[in-house]
Structures are given as C-alpha cells and as structure tokens.
Scaffold this motif. Structure first.
Motif, PDB file in Angstrom:
ATOM      1  N   GLY A 113       1.665   2.518 -19.831  1.00 13.81           N
ATOM      2  CA  GLY A 113       2.656   1.787 -19.047  1.00 13.81           C
ATOM      3  C   GLY A 113       3.580   2.719 -18.276  1.00 13.81           C
ATOM      4  O   GLY A 113       3.940   2.442 -17.126  1.00 13.81           O
ATOM      5  N   VAL A 114       3.950   3.831 -18.898  1.00 13.39           N
ATOM      6  CA  VAL A 114       4.779   4.833 -18.213  1.00 13.39           C
ATOM      7  C   VAL A 114       4.025   5.400 -17.016  1.00 13.39           C
ATOM      8  O   VAL A 114       4.581   5.553 -15.919  1.00 13.39           O
ATOM      9  CB  VAL A 114       5.180   5.963 -19.183  1.00 13.39           C
ATOM     10  CG1 VAL A 114       5.865   7.102 -18.433  1.00 13.39           C
ATOM     11  CG2 VAL A 114       6.098   5.431 -20.278  1.00 13.39           C
ATOM     12  N   ASP A 115       2.751   5.700 -17.204  1.00  8.18           N
ATOM     13  CA  ASP A 115       1.935   6.216 -16.098  1.00  8.18           C
ATOM     14  C   ASP A 115       1.847   5.197 -14.968  1.00  8.18           C
ATOM     15  O   ASP A 115       1.944   5.551 -13.781  1.00  8.18           O
ATOM     16  CB  ASP A 115       0.522   6.555 -16.587  1.00  8.18           C
ATOM     17  CG  ASP A 115       0.484   7.793 -17.466  1.00  8.18           C
ATOM     18  OD1 ASP A 115       1.438   8.592 -17.403  1.00  8.18           O
ATOM     19  OD2 ASP A 115      -0.505   7.970 -18.207  1.00  8.18           O
ATOM     20  N   MET A 116       1.662   3.932 -15.322  1.00  2.00           N
ATOM     21  CA  MET A 116       1.562   2.886 -14.305  1.00  2.00           C
ATOM     22  C   MET A 116       2.868   2.751 -13.534  1.00  2.00           C
ATOM     23  O   MET A 116       2.870   2.632 -12.303  1.00  2.00           O
ATOM     24  CB  MET A 116       1.195   1.559 -14.979  1.00  2.00           C
ATOM     25  CG  MET A 116       0.997   0.393 -14.009  1.00  2.00           C
ATOM     26  SD  MET A 116       2.521  -0.533 -13.692  1.00  2.00           S
ATOM     27  CE  MET A 116       2.735  -1.378 -15.263  1.00  2.00           C
ATOM     28  N   ALA A 170       8.812  11.446  -1.577  1.00  2.00           N
ATOM     29  CA  ALA A 170       8.392  12.600  -2.378  1.00  2.00           C
ATOM     30  C   ALA A 170       7.783  12.075  -3.680  1.00  2.00           C
ATOM     31  O   ALA A 170       8.482  11.956  -4.691  1.00  2.00           O
ATOM     32  CB  ALA A 170       9.567  13.522  -2.660  1.00  2.00           C
ATOM     33  N   PRO A 171       6.492  11.720  -3.675  1.00  2.00           N
ATOM     34  CA  PRO A 171       5.871  11.115  -4.861  1.00  2.00           C
ATOM     35  C   PRO A 171       5.993  11.971  -6.119  1.00  2.00           C
ATOM     36  O   PRO A 171       6.005  11.436  -7.222  1.00  2.00           O
ATOM     37  CB  PRO A 171       4.400  10.961  -4.439  1.00  2.00           C
ATOM     38  CG  PRO A 171       4.433  10.910  -2.946  1.00  2.00           C
ATOM     39  CD  PRO A 171       5.553  11.819  -2.538  1.00  2.00           C
ATOM     40  N   ALA A 172       6.087  13.289  -5.947  1.00  4.88           N
ATOM     41  CA  ALA A 172       6.174  14.170  -7.112  1.00  4.88           C
ATOM     42  C   ALA A 172       7.442  13.926  -7.922  1.00  4.88           C
ATOM     43  O   ALA A 172       7.517  14.317  -9.088  1.00  4.88           O
ATOM     44  CB  ALA A 172       6.118  15.634  -6.666  1.00  4.88           C
ATOM     45  N   HIS A 214       0.836  -1.186   0.000  1.00  3.31           N
ATOM     46  CA  HIS A 214       0.000   0.000   0.000  1.00  3.31           C
ATOM     47  C   HIS A 214       0.879   1.247   0.000  1.00  3.31           C
ATOM     48  O   HIS A 214       2.034   1.212   0.414  1.00  3.31           O
ATOM     49  CB  HIS A 214      -0.908   0.023   1.235  1.00  3.31           C
ATOM     50  CG  HIS A 214      -1.877  -1.121   1.259  1.00  3.31           C
ATOM     51  ND1 HIS A 214      -2.888  -1.256   0.341  1.00  3.31           N
ATOM     52  CD2 HIS A 214      -1.966  -2.196   2.089  1.00  3.31           C
ATOM     53  CE1 HIS A 214      -3.574  -2.353   0.613  1.00  3.31           C
ATOM     54  NE2 HIS A 214      -3.036  -2.935   1.660  1.00  3.31           N
ATOM     55  N   ALA A 215       0.299   2.327  -0.446  1.00  2.00           N
ATOM     56  CA  ALA A 215       1.036   3.587  -0.544  1.00  2.00           C
ATOM     57  C   ALA A 215       1.681   3.944   0.790  1.00  2.00           C
ATOM     58  O   ALA A 215       1.022   3.996   1.824  1.00  2.00           O
ATOM     59  CB  ALA A 215       0.104   4.704  -0.986  1.00  2.00           C
ATOM     60  N   GLY A 216       2.966   4.182   0.763  1.00  2.00           N
ATOM     61  CA  GLY A 216       3.689   4.644   1.938  1.00  2.00           C
ATOM     62  C   GLY A 216       3.969   3.580   2.967  1.00  2.00           C
ATOM     63  O   GLY A 216       4.569   3.850   3.992  1.00  2.00           O
ATOM     64  N   ALA A 217       3.540   2.322   2.700  1.00  4.63           N
ATOM     65  CA  ALA A 217       3.651   1.310   3.738  1.00  4.63           C
ATOM     66  C   ALA A 217       5.054   0.734   3.867  1.00  4.63           C
ATOM     67  O   ALA A 217       5.450   0.331   4.945  1.00  4.63           O
ATOM     68  CB  ALA A 217       2.666   0.172   3.450  1.00  4.63           C
ATOM     69  N   THR A 274       3.225   3.487  -9.562  1.00  4.60           N
ATOM     70  CA  THR A 274       3.657   2.395  -8.688  1.00  4.60           C
ATOM     71  C   THR A 274       4.884   2.797  -7.880  1.00  4.60           C
ATOM     72  O   THR A 274       4.965   2.522  -6.676  1.00  4.60           O
ATOM     73  CB  THR A 274       3.957   1.133  -9.515  1.00  4.60           C
ATOM     74  OG1 THR A 274       2.794   0.772 -10.268  1.00  4.60           O
ATOM     75  CG2 THR A 274       4.342  -0.026  -8.615  1.00  4.60           C
ATOM     76  N   LEU A 275       5.828   3.458  -8.533  1.00  2.73           N
ATOM     77  CA  LEU A 275       7.020   3.920  -7.815  1.00  2.73           C
ATOM     78  C   LEU A 275       6.666   5.012  -6.815  1.00  2.73           C
ATOM     79  O   LEU A 275       7.173   5.038  -5.684  1.00  2.73           O
ATOM     80  CB  LEU A 275       8.056   4.435  -8.809  1.00  2.73           C
ATOM     81  CG  LEU A 275       8.697   3.397  -9.732  1.00  2.73           C
ATOM     82  CD1 LEU A 275       9.576   4.079 -10.774  1.00  2.73           C
ATOM     83  CD2 LEU A 275       9.508   2.379  -8.940  1.00  2.73           C
TER      84      LEU A 275
END
Length: 209
Positions: free
Chosen positions: A133-136, A147-149, A81-84, A140-141
C-alpha cells in the motif's frame, strides 16, 4: 429469513470492526484483545470468535478498511495519466488529510510495520500488504509530481501529519495543510523531472505545514 440472517451477520461484523478501531485508537493495538472488543459492545467472546477466529483475522478486516479508505481518497488522482494534471495533487492531499478518515488507521498500520516475525506468523502477510500500500501511494503521488523522486519524502511527510493527528498532537483540520504541501512538493513553474538542489534549480518555498 436467510437474507435477514446474512444482513444481521454483516451488521454485527461491522459493529465489531468499528469497536476495534475505536479501542485501538484510544489504547493502542497492543492493549486491545478480542475480549475487550466484545465487552465494549456487549457481546460474548464466543460471539466475536464466530466472526473472527483470531486477533490476526480481525486485524485483516481492519486493514481491509484502511485499504478501502486509501483507494477511495486516491481514486481521483489515480484516474489521471502521469504528468497530465499536477493540479490534482492538492485535492488528493486534502482528501488524505481530511478529518479522521486515514488517521484512525495509524495505530494499526504502525503496529504492523513494526511487527517482528515469529513462528507460524499470521501477521507477516498483513505487513506485506501495508508495504504494498505504501508503494502504491508513493507511485500514485509520483505520477503527478514534477519531481517524482520526492514522492517517498511526501509519503513520509503525510505519515508524520497523520500520526500527529492520531496522537492528538495536531488539529483535526489537517486538510488545510494540503495547499502548503502541494506548493512544497510541486511548486508553480517547476518542470516535471526537475529535482531541486542546493546548487540551483527550482527552490521549495519555506511554508512547510
């Protein structure tokens, strides 16, 4: 007999795809035709056309291989999960950079991304798949990055490394860069949501691979 014929067809299709991947890696996508692929494995052009009605159809199969490779390498990361679990970023990067796996797809992906649309185009849907695919990959990363940005920048960094490897400008052992990349984009002690800047905050170490 029917089962054997189907197995033979699957095996032949696999030989064609593998031949196309090798030739495109060696010569570039622009320089490879279905005739070249057939000649490389001792088949007639008609036999290849029986499996792939056009060059675009062959590229569709090659792109499916790239998508499957990417999904397999990202599977451990996508399960979190995100940030987990930010500590899964390094092994995920190592999987993406390991050996020839993803680098062998670079010439095809670059060709499709640079595609200029024409009338009755069969390649535009493939280009759209690459962009999805690039967006995925970015999303995912981003889910495990403090820093998700910066996930888009990390994708660009990965693309540069894989491209250099595909062009034989970088060694095959790129997975050794994973630890440095992880420290660069997810440095220890950096809180999720923080974005380093010149004014202050967490600073990235200067160990770019």
């Amino acid at each position: 007999m029917v089962r054997r014929s189907r197995d033979d067809a699957v095996a032949t299709r696999g030989r064609i795809v593998a031949s196309a991947q090798l030739l495109m890696r060696q010569r570039g996508v622009h320089c490879v035709t279905l005739e070249d692929v057939a000649r490389a494995i001792g088949m007639t052009r008609g036999a290849v056309y029986a499996h792939f009605r056009s060059r675009a159809a062959l590229m569709d199969a090659l792109l499916s291989c790239a998508e499957a490779d990417l999904a397999e390498r990202l599977a451990p990361l996508a399960r979190h999960h995100a940030g987990a679990a930010p500590d899964v970023l390094e092994p995920a990067l190592a999987a993406l950079l390991d050996g020839d796996g993803m680098a062998r797809h670079v010439s095809l992906l670059a060709f499709l991304l640079q595609h200029k649309c024409g009338a009755d185009c069969e390649l535009c849907p493939l280009r759209a798949r690459v962009l999805r695919g690039v967006d995925m990959l970015r999303d995912t990363l981003a889910a495990t990055m403090p820093a998700p940005a910066l996930a888009g920048l990390l994708v660009a960094h990965l693309w540069g490394l894989l491209s250099a490897h595909a062009l034989q400008l970088a060694p095959s052992g790129l997975s050794g860069c994973a630890a440095s990349l992880a420290r660069l984009y997810a440095p220890p002690g950096m809180q999720r949501g923080a974005c380093p800047d010149a004014a202050g905050g967490a600073a990235f170490p200067r160990d770019t691979p």
